[in-house]
Design a protein around this motif. Structure first.
Motif, PDB file in Angstrom:
ATOM      1  N   PRO A 157       0.405 -13.075   6.173  1.00 59.10           N
ATOM      2  CA  PRO A 157       0.795 -12.025   5.222  1.00 59.10           C
ATOM      3  C   PRO A 157      -0.399 -11.174   4.819  1.00 59.10           C
ATOM      4  N   TRP A 158      -0.106  -9.976   4.379  1.00 51.34           N
ATOM      5  CA  TRP A 158      -1.142  -9.062   3.902  1.00 51.34           C
ATOM      6  C   TRP A 158      -1.843  -9.697   2.707  1.00 51.34           C
ATOM      7  N   GLN A 159      -3.171  -9.839   2.783  1.00 50.90           N
ATOM      8  CA  GLN A 159      -3.938 -10.557   1.782  1.00 50.90           C
ATOM      9  C   GLN A 159      -4.611  -9.663   0.740  1.00 50.90           C
ATOM     10  N   ALA A 160      -4.369  -8.378   0.783  1.00 53.20           N
ATOM     11  CA  ALA A 160      -4.993  -7.476  -0.183  1.00 53.20           C
ATOM     12  C   ALA A 160      -4.588  -7.827  -1.615  1.00 53.20           C
ATOM     13  N   ALA A 161      -5.437  -7.455  -2.563  1.00 54.48           N
ATOM     14  CA  ALA A 161      -5.148  -7.694  -3.970  1.00 54.48           C
ATOM     15  C   ALA A 161      -3.884  -6.948  -4.394  1.00 54.48           C
ATOM     16  N   ALA A 162      -3.216  -7.464  -5.430  1.00 56.80           N
ATOM     17  CA  ALA A 162      -1.955  -6.869  -5.884  1.00 56.80           C
ATOM     18  C   ALA A 162      -2.132  -5.407  -6.269  1.00 56.80           C
ATOM     19  N   TRP A 163      -3.257  -5.099  -6.940  1.00 55.24           N
ATOM     20  CA  TRP A 163      -3.466  -3.701  -7.361  1.00 55.24           C
ATOM     21  C   TRP A 163      -3.628  -2.784  -6.146  1.00 55.24           C
ATOM     22  N   PHE A 164      -4.209  -3.315  -5.078  1.00 51.39           N
ATOM     23  CA  PHE A 164      -4.381  -2.512  -3.869  1.00 51.39           C
ATOM     24  C   PHE A 164      -3.048  -2.343  -3.150  1.00 51.39           C
ATOM     25  N   GLN A 165      -2.230  -3.394  -3.137  1.00 49.28           N
ATOM     26  CA  GLN A 165      -0.915  -3.301  -2.513  1.00 49.28           C
ATOM     27  C   GLN A 165      -0.028  -2.298  -3.243  1.00 49.28           C
ATOM     28  N   ARG A 166      -0.161  -2.249  -4.570  1.00 49.73           N
ATOM     29  CA  ARG A 166       0.683  -1.317  -5.334  1.00 49.73           C
ATOM     30  C   ARG A 166       0.405   0.131  -4.953  1.00 49.73           C
ATOM     31  N   ARG A 167      -0.811   0.415  -4.534  1.00 51.90           N
ATOM     32  CA  ARG A 167      -1.138   1.782  -4.130  1.00 51.90           C
ATOM     33  C   ARG A 167      -0.324   2.235  -2.913  1.00 51.90           C
ATOM     34  N   ARG A 168       0.145   1.272  -2.130  1.00 50.68           N
ATOM     35  CA  ARG A 168       0.887   1.612  -0.912  1.00 50.68           C
ATOM     36  C   ARG A 168       2.307   1.054  -0.972  1.00 50.68           C
ATOM     37  N   ALA A 169       2.827   0.982  -2.191  1.00 47.14           N
ATOM     38  CA  ALA A 169       4.162   0.415  -2.372  1.00 47.14           C
ATOM     39  C   ALA A 169       5.245   1.258  -1.705  1.00 47.14           C
ATOM     40  N   HIS A 170       4.938   2.495  -1.377  1.00 42.85           N
ATOM     41  CA  HIS A 170       5.931   3.352  -0.721  1.00 42.85           C
ATOM     42  C   HIS A 170       6.058   3.039   0.773  1.00 42.85           C
ATOM     43  N   GLU A 171       5.155   2.197   1.312  1.00 39.81           N
ATOM     44  CA  GLU A 171       5.178   1.855   2.729  1.00 39.81           C
ATOM     45  C   GLU A 171       5.734   0.437   2.908  1.00 39.81           C
ATOM     46  N   ARG A 172       6.724   0.307   3.760  1.00 40.56           N
ATOM     47  CA  ARG A 172       7.309  -1.010   4.016  1.00 40.56           C
ATOM     48  C   ARG A 172       6.481  -1.811   5.025  1.00 40.56           C
ATOM     49  N   ARG A 173       5.785  -1.133   5.912  1.00 39.55           N
ATOM     50  CA  ARG A 173       4.944  -1.786   6.907  1.00 39.55           C
ATOM     51  C   ARG A 173       3.534  -1.202   6.812  1.00 39.55           C
ATOM     52  N   ILE A 174       2.537  -2.076   6.975  1.00 41.26           N
ATOM     53  CA  ILE A 174       1.145  -1.673   6.829  1.00 41.26           C
ATOM     54  C   ILE A 174       0.412  -1.934   8.142  1.00 41.26           C
ATOM     55  N   GLU A 175      -0.279  -0.932   8.634  1.00 38.85           N
ATOM     56  CA  GLU A 175      -1.086  -1.089   9.848  1.00 38.85           C
ATOM     57  C   GLU A 175      -2.521  -1.428   9.451  1.00 38.85           C
ATOM     58  N   LEU A 176      -3.035  -2.536   9.995  1.00 41.60           N
ATOM     59  CA  LEU A 176      -4.357  -3.028   9.639  1.00 41.60           C
ATOM     60  C   LEU A 176      -5.246  -3.074  10.872  1.00 41.60           C
ATOM     61  N   GLU A 177      -6.482  -2.650  10.711  1.00 41.65           N
ATOM     62  CA  GLU A 177      -7.436  -2.667  11.820  1.00 41.65           C
ATOM     63  C   GLU A 177      -7.880  -4.098  12.121  1.00 41.65           C
ATOM     64  N   VAL A 178      -8.051  -4.393  13.394  1.00 40.92           N
ATOM     65  CA  VAL A 178      -8.556  -5.684  13.859  1.00 40.92           C
ATOM     66  C   VAL A 178      -9.752  -5.432  14.766  1.00 40.92           C
ATOM     67  N   ILE A 179     -10.851  -6.134  14.496  1.00 42.51           N
ATOM     68  CA  ILE A 179     -12.037  -6.076  15.350  1.00 42.51           C
ATOM     69  C   ILE A 179     -12.173  -7.441  16.005  1.00 42.51           C
ATOM     70  N   ALA A 180     -12.106  -7.489  17.328  1.00 44.31           N
ATOM     71  CA  ALA A 180     -12.033  -8.769  18.033  1.00 44.31           C
ATOM     72  C   ALA A 180     -13.000  -8.815  19.196  1.00 44.31           C
ATOM     73  N   ASP A 181     -13.355 -10.055  19.600  1.00 38.62           N
ATOM     74  CA  ASP A 181     -14.131 -10.245  20.814  1.00 38.62           C
ATOM     75  C   ASP A 181     -13.405  -9.608  21.990  1.00 38.62           C
ATOM     76  N   LEU A 182     -14.175  -8.971  22.841  1.00 38.83           N
ATOM     77  CA  LEU A 182     -13.609  -8.356  24.036  1.00 38.83           C
ATOM     78  C   LEU A 182     -13.561  -9.392  25.146  1.00 38.83           C
ATOM     79  N   ALA A 183     -12.392  -9.596  25.718  1.00 35.98           N
ATOM     80  CA  ALA A 183     -12.247 -10.564  26.797  1.00 35.98           C
ATOM     81  C   ALA A 183     -12.974 -10.085  28.044  1.00 35.98           C
ATOM     82  N   ALA A 184     -13.451 -11.033  28.827  1.00 35.43           N
ATOM     83  CA  ALA A 184     -14.167 -10.690  30.050  1.00 35.43           C
ATOM     84  C   ALA A 184     -13.286  -9.830  30.949  1.00 35.43           C
TER      85      ALA A 184
END
Length: 242
Positions: A157-184
């Protein structure tokens, strides 16, 4: 590595965090997200490993971090005195991330992942978020997942603080950036020098690793809870009738 793998996810949140990858004494910078060396150092400390211990099993883990709440970059100045001579040391410039929340994930052999999960739930040495002056604001363990690292990051689940989530309460889905190891073979990617080779204070060593950025979409708890109701029936011309 055996065919059976697991994914350990961690919630990294606190008033301040600092994840340096190329810092010097007088200027301690921070990356915008937790580094692999920082998170593996946290896990090694939780297990009670000595600084000179072998890290090859941890270094082989696949690492990724999800940016749930990017936070704000802040700068501080610090002074110190030499412990033996009392002489004033140069003023150092230090950077931190304030009010940031991340979900870090490591994937590897199932038995190692289970051992790391037990360690973070009862750590030998207390965890900190990049620097010892940056404790987490709550327990960091989220759990162990099966089925792959990316699936685990979509499932958490989205782990952002409640006050931060309230800022985007108009959005039902949230896109979050992921930085990951690059596979060979999946290159090219961006290079970071945060692959730990040794935490020995006499000779710390870090190698390069390649990373890439992508995104996952998660539900917004507040957005999903919103209910829309039809506007009330109202005829503005009623008051003008005879």
């Amino acid at each position: 590595m055996s065919e059976r793998t697991g994914v350990l996810t961690l919630r990294l949140a606190g008033p301040l965090q600092s994840w340096g990858a190329s810092s010097r004494f007088a200027r301690r910078t921070t990356e915008r997200a937790p580094t692999k060396s920082g998170v593996l150092g946290l896990l090694a400390a939780a297990q009670g490993r000595e600084r000179g211990a072998d890290l090859s099993d941890l270094a082989a883990l696949t690492f990724a971090v999800r940016l749930d709440q990017p936070g704000t970059r802040v700068r501080d100045y610090q002074t110190a005195h030499h412990g033996d001579t009392g002489k004033s040391m140069p003023v150092s410039e230090r950077f931190y991330l304030s009010d940031a929340v991340f979900v870090a994930a490591v994937e590897g052999d199932e038995s190692l992942i289970d051992a790391l999960y037990a360690a973070v739930r009862a750590p030998t040495f207390l965890p900190f978020l990049g620097r010892r002056s940056c404790p987490p604001s709550r327990p960091i363990d989220l759990g162990v997942h099966r089925g792959g690292l990316r699936r685990a990051l979509r499932a958490e689940p989205w782990q952002a603080a409640a006050w931060f989530q309230r800022r985007r309460a108009h959005e039902r889905r949230i896109e979050l950036e992921v930085i990951a190891d690059l596979a060979a073979g999946d290159g090219p990617g961006d290079a970071l020098r945060d692959q730990p080779l040794s935490f020995d204070p006499r000779h710390r060593r870090y190698g390069l690793r390649e990373v890439h950025s992508s995104a996952v979409t998660v539900a917004n708890p507040l957005g999903a809870a919103r209910r829309t109701s039809p506007p009330p029936k109202h005829d503005p011309m009623v008051l003008l009738e005879d």
